[in-house]
Design a protein around this motif. Structure first.
Motif, PDB file in Angstrom:
ATOM      1  N   ALA A  34       0.848  -1.190   0.000  1.00 18.62           N
ATOM      2  CA  ALA A  34       0.000   0.000   0.000  1.00 18.62           C
ATOM      3  C   ALA A  34       0.885   1.241   0.000  1.00 18.62           C
ATOM      4  O   ALA A  34       1.904   1.285   0.682  1.00 18.62           O
ATOM      5  CB  ALA A  34      -0.916   0.014   1.211  1.00 18.62           C
ATOM      6  N   VAL A  35       0.472   2.226  -0.773  1.00 23.99           N
ATOM      7  CA  VAL A  35       1.211   3.480  -0.864  1.00 23.99           C
ATOM      8  C   VAL A  35       0.226   4.629  -0.778  1.00 23.99           C
ATOM      9  O   VAL A  35      -0.833   4.601  -1.404  1.00 23.99           O
ATOM     10  CB  VAL A  35       2.017   3.568  -2.190  1.00 23.99           C
ATOM     11  CG1 VAL A  35       2.626   4.945  -2.384  1.00 23.99           C
ATOM     12  CG2 VAL A  35       3.093   2.498  -2.232  1.00 23.99           C
ATOM     13  N   LYS A  36       0.598   5.622   0.037  1.00 19.22           N
ATOM     14  CA  LYS A  36      -0.190   6.850   0.112  1.00 19.22           C
ATOM     15  C   LYS A  36       0.555   7.923  -0.665  1.00 19.22           C
ATOM     16  O   LYS A  36       1.760   8.108  -0.474  1.00 19.22           O
ATOM     17  CB  LYS A  36      -0.380   7.306   1.551  1.00 19.22           C
ATOM     18  CG  LYS A  36      -1.272   8.541   1.658  1.00 19.22           C
ATOM     19  CD  LYS A  36      -1.318   9.219   3.002  1.00 19.22           C
ATOM     20  CE  LYS A  36      -1.359   8.335   4.182  1.00 19.22           C
ATOM     21  NZ  LYS A  36      -1.493   9.077   5.454  1.00 19.22           N
ATOM     22  N   VAL A  37      -0.150   8.631  -1.544  1.00 18.22           N
ATOM     23  CA  VAL A  37       0.436   9.716  -2.322  1.00 18.22           C
ATOM     24  C   VAL A  37       0.063  11.031  -1.642  1.00 18.22           C
ATOM     25  O   VAL A  37      -1.112  11.396  -1.590  1.00 18.22           O
ATOM     26  CB  VAL A  37      -0.063   9.694  -3.784  1.00 18.22           C
ATOM     27  CG1 VAL A  37       0.578  10.825  -4.576  1.00 18.22           C
ATOM     28  CG2 VAL A  37       0.235   8.343  -4.430  1.00 18.22           C
ATOM     29  N   ASP A  38       1.062  11.715  -1.112  1.00 22.10           N
ATOM     30  CA  ASP A  38       0.861  12.994  -0.424  1.00 22.10           C
ATOM     31  C   ASP A  38       1.065  14.121  -1.433  1.00 22.10           C
ATOM     32  O   ASP A  38       2.160  14.307  -1.952  1.00 22.10           O
ATOM     33  CB  ASP A  38       1.849  13.117   0.727  1.00 22.10           C
ATOM     34  CG  ASP A  38       1.707  14.404   1.519  1.00 22.10           C
ATOM     35  OD1 ASP A  38       0.918  15.292   1.120  1.00 22.10           O
ATOM     36  OD2 ASP A  38       2.398  14.538   2.542  1.00 22.10           O
ATOM     37  N   LEU A  39      -0.003  14.879  -1.689  1.00 22.91           N
ATOM     38  CA  LEU A  39       0.043  15.941  -2.689  1.00 22.91           C
ATOM     39  C   LEU A  39       0.092  17.338  -2.071  1.00 22.91           C
ATOM     40  O   LEU A  39      -0.132  18.332  -2.760  1.00 22.91           O
ATOM     41  CB  LEU A  39      -1.174  15.813  -3.610  1.00 22.91           C
ATOM     42  CG  LEU A  39      -1.266  14.502  -4.385  1.00 22.91           C
ATOM     43  CD1 LEU A  39      -2.618  14.367  -5.065  1.00 22.91           C
ATOM     44  CD2 LEU A  39      -0.148  14.412  -5.415  1.00 22.91           C
ATOM     45  N   SER A  40       0.382  17.427  -0.778  1.00 25.05           N
ATOM     46  CA  SER A  40       0.329  18.712  -0.084  1.00 25.05           C
ATOM     47  C   SER A  40       1.306  19.746  -0.634  1.00 25.05           C
ATOM     48  O   SER A  40       1.077  20.946  -0.500  1.00 25.05           O
ATOM     49  CB  SER A  40       0.558  18.532   1.418  1.00 25.05           C
ATOM     50  OG  SER A  40       1.832  17.969   1.661  1.00 25.05           O
ATOM     51  N   ASN A  41       2.383  19.314  -1.256  1.00 17.33           N
ATOM     52  CA  ASN A  41       3.388  20.256  -1.760  1.00 17.33           C
ATOM     53  C   ASN A  41       3.312  20.485  -3.268  1.00 17.33           C
ATOM     54  O   ASN A  41       4.258  20.986  -3.864  1.00 17.33           O
ATOM     55  CB  ASN A  41       4.790  19.782  -1.375  1.00 17.33           C
ATOM     56  CG  ASN A  41       4.998  19.821   0.116  1.00 17.33           C
ATOM     57  OD1 ASN A  41       4.635  20.785   0.767  1.00 17.33           O
ATOM     58  ND2 ASN A  41       5.570  18.763   0.662  1.00 17.33           N
ATOM     59  N   VAL A  42       2.183  20.108  -3.878  1.00 16.59           N
ATOM     60  CA  VAL A  42       1.995  20.373  -5.305  1.00 16.59           C
ATOM     61  C   VAL A  42       1.587  21.831  -5.456  1.00 16.59           C
ATOM     62  O   VAL A  42       0.598  22.284  -4.889  1.00 16.59           O
ATOM     63  CB  VAL A  42       0.922  19.429  -5.907  1.00 16.59           C
ATOM     64  CG1 VAL A  42       0.581  19.843  -7.333  1.00 16.59           C
ATOM     65  CG2 VAL A  42       1.421  17.992  -5.874  1.00 16.59           C
ATOM     66  N   SER A  43       2.375  22.581  -6.213  1.00 16.66           N
ATOM     67  CA  SER A  43       2.133  24.014  -6.368  1.00 16.66           C
ATOM     68  C   SER A  43       1.206  24.335  -7.526  1.00 16.66           C
ATOM     69  O   SER A  43       0.561  25.377  -7.546  1.00 16.66           O
ATOM     70  CB  SER A  43       3.462  24.753  -6.549  1.00 16.66           C
ATOM     71  OG  SER A  43       4.145  24.254  -7.685  1.00 16.66           O
ATOM     72  N   LYS A  44       1.139  23.443  -8.512  1.00 18.71           N
ATOM     73  CA  LYS A  44       0.314  23.677  -9.690  1.00 18.71           C
ATOM     74  C   LYS A  44      -0.030  22.330 -10.306  1.00 18.71           C
ATOM     75  O   LYS A  44       0.786  21.414 -10.312  1.00 18.71           O
ATOM     76  CB  LYS A  44       1.078  24.529 -10.702  1.00 18.71           C
ATOM     77  CG  LYS A  44       0.338  24.774 -11.991  1.00 18.71           C
ATOM     78  CD  LYS A  44       1.196  25.547 -12.988  1.00 18.71           C
ATOM     79  CE  LYS A  44       0.479  25.660 -14.315  1.00 18.71           C
ATOM     80  NZ  LYS A  44       1.310  26.281 -15.339  1.00 18.71           N
ATOM     81  N   ALA A  45      -1.253  22.227 -10.830  1.00 20.64           N
ATOM     82  CA  ALA A  45      -1.643  21.003 -11.539  1.00 20.64           C
ATOM     83  C   ALA A  45      -2.574  21.384 -12.683  1.00 20.64           C
ATOM     84  O   ALA A  45      -3.416  22.270 -12.538  1.00 20.64           O
ATOM     85  CB  ALA A  45      -2.330  20.024 -10.602  1.00 20.64           C
ATOM     86  N   ASP A  46      -2.403  20.720 -13.805  1.00 22.60           N
ATOM     87  CA  ASP A  46      -3.315  20.917 -14.930  1.00 22.60           C
ATOM     88  C   ASP A  46      -3.966  19.570 -15.258  1.00 22.60           C
ATOM     89  O   ASP A  46      -3.811  18.600 -14.511  1.00 22.60           O
ATOM     90  CB  ASP A  46      -2.603  21.544 -16.131  1.00 22.60           C
ATOM     91  CG  ASP A  46      -1.475  20.685 -16.714  1.00 22.60           C
ATOM     92  OD1 ASP A  46      -1.386  19.480 -16.372  1.00 22.60           O
ATOM     93  OD2 ASP A  46      -0.694  21.212 -17.508  1.00 22.60           O
TER      94      ASP A  46
END
Length: 100
Positions: free
Chosen positions: A40-52
């Motif tokens: 199992a893996v958790k993807v932490d997206l808290s530090n994503v500055s921009k997404a398209d």
């Protein structure tokens, strides 16, 4: 900065920087084997500055790759802008999002 930085540490895949058509194209397919070797893996997206939309599509690609390697994947700390993109794209409820 158009690069996505991705680090796996103790079952958490931390993504920082941008998830855009420019940055996701640079992610090497060979890295997925290492990322999803765990159960199992958790993807932490808290530090994503921009997404398209390409970044959003990449998150779904991660789900596909995790399933291929029999790895349970979840996403956490979704930035507000990415949450809006998910809603605007009509894919609410399709990503396994956990609340921390």
């Amino acid at each position: 900065m158009t690069k996505a930085n991705i680090v796996l540490n103790h079952g958490t895949l931390t993504v920082s920087g941008q998830l855009s058509r420019h940055s996701v194209a640079d992610i090497k397919n060979s890295e997925y084997v290492d990322w999803f070797a765990h159960g199992a893996v958790k993807v932490d997206l808290s530090n994503v500055s921009k997404a398209d939309t390409a970044g959003l599509a990449w998150l779904f690609y991660l789900l596909e790759q995790a399933a291929h390697y029999s790895c349970q994947l979840s996403f956490s700390n979704i930035p507000e802008k990415l949450t809006k993109l998910i809603t605007l794209s009509g894919v609410d409820g399709l990503l396994p999002i956990t609340c921390d």
